[in-house]
Motif scaffolding. Sequence first.
Motif, PDB file in Angstrom:
ATOM      1  N   ARG A 215      44.557  23.633  44.199  1.00 14.63           N
ATOM      2  CA  ARG A 215      44.697  22.921  42.928  1.00 14.63           C
ATOM      3  C   ARG A 215      43.893  23.583  41.820  1.00 14.63           C
ATOM      4  O   ARG A 215      44.320  23.642  40.665  1.00 14.63           O
ATOM      5  N   ASP A 216      42.697  24.058  42.162  1.00 19.02           N
ATOM      6  CA  ASP A 216      41.802  24.628  41.151  1.00 19.02           C
ATOM      7  C   ASP A 216      41.721  26.146  41.270  1.00 19.02           C
ATOM      8  O   ASP A 216      40.683  26.760  41.015  1.00 19.02           O
ATOM      9  N   ASP A 217      42.807  26.784  41.676  1.00 21.51           N
ATOM     10  CA  ASP A 217      42.774  28.219  41.953  1.00 21.51           C
ATOM     11  C   ASP A 217      42.368  29.045  40.739  1.00 21.51           C
ATOM     12  O   ASP A 217      41.651  30.045  40.868  1.00 21.51           O
ATOM     13  N   ALA A 218      42.798  28.631  39.543  1.00 25.07           N
ATOM     14  CA  ALA A 218      42.461  29.401  38.340  1.00 25.07           C
ATOM     15  C   ALA A 218      40.949  29.415  38.107  1.00 25.07           C
ATOM     16  O   ALA A 218      40.374  30.460  37.762  1.00 25.07           O
ATOM     17  N   ARG A 219      40.299  28.271  38.311  1.00 24.58           N
ATOM     18  CA  ARG A 219      38.852  28.197  38.096  1.00 24.58           C
ATOM     19  C   ARG A 219      38.113  29.018  39.147  1.00 24.58           C
ATOM     20  O   ARG A 219      37.168  29.748  38.821  1.00 24.58           O
ATOM     21  N   PHE A 220      38.528  28.914  40.393  1.00 28.95           N
ATOM     22  CA  PHE A 220      37.862  29.680  41.449  1.00 28.95           C
ATOM     23  C   PHE A 220      38.030  31.186  41.222  1.00 28.95           C
ATOM     24  O   PHE A 220      37.121  31.966  41.502  1.00 28.95           O
ATOM     25  N   ALA A 221      39.181  31.595  40.733  1.00 29.47           N
ATOM     26  CA  ALA A 221      39.442  33.011  40.504  1.00 29.47           C
ATOM     27  C   ALA A 221      38.586  33.580  39.381  1.00 29.47           C
ATOM     28  O   ALA A 221      38.352  34.788  39.322  1.00 29.47           O
ATOM     29  N   GLN A 222      38.123  32.723  38.483  1.00 29.46           N
ATOM     30  CA  GLN A 222      37.270  33.179  37.390  1.00 29.46           C
ATOM     31  C   GLN A 222      35.862  33.530  37.854  1.00 29.46           C
ATOM     32  O   GLN A 222      35.150  34.276  37.187  1.00 29.46           O
ATOM     33  N   CYS A 223      35.459  32.979  38.991  1.00 30.95           N
ATOM     34  CA  CYS A 223      34.084  33.145  39.466  1.00 30.95           C
ATOM     35  C   CYS A 223      33.941  34.401  40.314  1.00 30.95           C
ATOM     36  O   CYS A 223      34.896  34.871  40.930  1.00 30.95           O
ATOM     37  N   GLU A 224      32.725  34.920  40.329  1.00 30.76           N
ATOM     38  CA  GLU A 224      32.393  36.016  41.233  1.00 30.76           C
ATOM     39  C   GLU A 224      31.436  35.475  42.282  1.00 30.76           C
ATOM     40  O   GLU A 224      30.393  34.917  41.941  1.00 30.76           O
TER      41      GLU A 224
END
Length: 587
Positions: A215-224
Amino acid sequence: WLAAVANVPTVLLSVAHKKSKGGAVVLRLPGERVHALLTPVFDWFRGGALSPMSGLQAAMLPDLPATAVRYLGRDDPRWLAMRTAITDGAQLTAMSPAAGFDAALRPYQLHGLSWLQHLYKIGMSGVLADDMGLGKTVQTLAFLHARRNAAPMSTNLRPSLIIAPTSVTVNWLAEIRRFTPSLKVVTHYGAERALTDETLAGADLVLTSYPILQRDDARFAQCEWDLVVFDEAQMIKNAKAKTYLAAQNLRAQMRLALTGTPMENHLGELWALFNLLLPGLLGDLDSFNRIFRHPIEQRAAAGQMQKLRQRVRPFLLRRTREDVLDDLPEKTEYTRLIELLPGQVDVYESLRTAMDDDIRKVIEKKGLKQSTIHILDALLKLRQVCCDPRLVRLPDGGQNANRFAEAGSAKLDWLKAHVPELLEEGRHILIFSQFTSMLALIGTALTDEGINYVTLTGDTRDRETPIHEFQSGEVRVFLLSLKAGGVGLNLTAADTVIHYDPWWNPAVEAQATARAHRIGQVKPVFVTRLVAQGTLEESMMTLIARKRELAAALLDGEAGALTGITIADVESLLAPITSLAETSDTR
């Protein structure tokens, strides 16, 4: 052409060489040698382009010259470092848990910790594939804790991300707090979740679930991330699923998969797992199917199986119970916290609220000592909800039957997910429950999964037949009730005991476990207690030490044993469901 080369005594190869007058030199090599050198290159060279991982693959061939490794790896020093590590037999630097890690690791777990450190050091990812119950979680936490402690305080170490099935997140949170209390953990699930930059800045670990990752894939992808852990990694074996695609988009220094079953049904699942961890290691799916899967699955090609094992060997660590038998105690016990399903929570809370009001009125009218029957009845119904709401019988003419049936059972879901895995590992399983009606529901679920079982309850007249079928290995799942199966049986074929509903009297639970853990048992026994998180079941775990009378009452229904109960005890047992995540932002 390549196959024919293997049968040619001598092959002349023209190799480009800038120092030669003609721009090339001619080499004479045996055909077998040429075949061995060129086969992997042909495998990796697809569509006129080299695989992104060709350098790593080449490094894993000790016969391939270092110049070829450099060419295939585009001079990436990691490949030659990996080559050295593999050539030297992957000698690991011994590593111990950092100060403040609150657990003693067994020798094989220390080896696992060193292996994880080795992978991180050379910039690789991997699969920790130990058998269920051997401590994959504690090894991972020891490594995460060591990573945090190894970094200077001035270093802004990125947090690590742990992704697990929804039903397992509560156990991760409990074990993080138990073994690594100094680490700051942030949970990211629930309706009010928010992964802000401020939250991440103060976090060592972020814990989430696979549905939330999707559901929150976009937010997780922003993180390192420093490390991404995929627990129960067999949950993401479908390379076309949205959750898998979300996992691929994560950016991390290292990825680690935890699973006792890296391949459940076919080799395509193994490819999907390594494609997530080390993209290109096994090539693309078409080439993998052509080179490995089809020859192995369709023609039992032993040579290709050996090559596949060599390819993944440096990145997969698996120990079975037999491998570490000398390091294990005779009995390993742990409590598995199970988070109730939303429908179960609704049923639990509706019953709890109504019964809490009734009990308070009864106590006010009759006094505490004269109200024990009402208290026992309330606790019984709540315990049944924790097992499966369908067990509850109310004097309403069945008006709530449909609602209770549709609520589902988190414990039953856990069994359906884990019993097949345990059987795949060769386990022989005893499942105990106080409620014979629960055993019937478990039996129906096992039948739906195609799993054979035998049952022993107070209604069983022929006890010898199910015992013989289990002891002989004809059937590997035995469902037993407390009164019928808790004593008087010798079931040394079993190596796994599951207490579906906790038994509040430790002596009685020990007797049941002793059906397997007794003289004549030659295998280590693993004991799991399923406890509904945040409910009266978990409250009883803390009360049991000082309220043995209460434990006996809950087990045997003897109201007279409740003489020591207090109003505070009643309030604790009938308290609203609590979530372990409610205080997840504290150390």
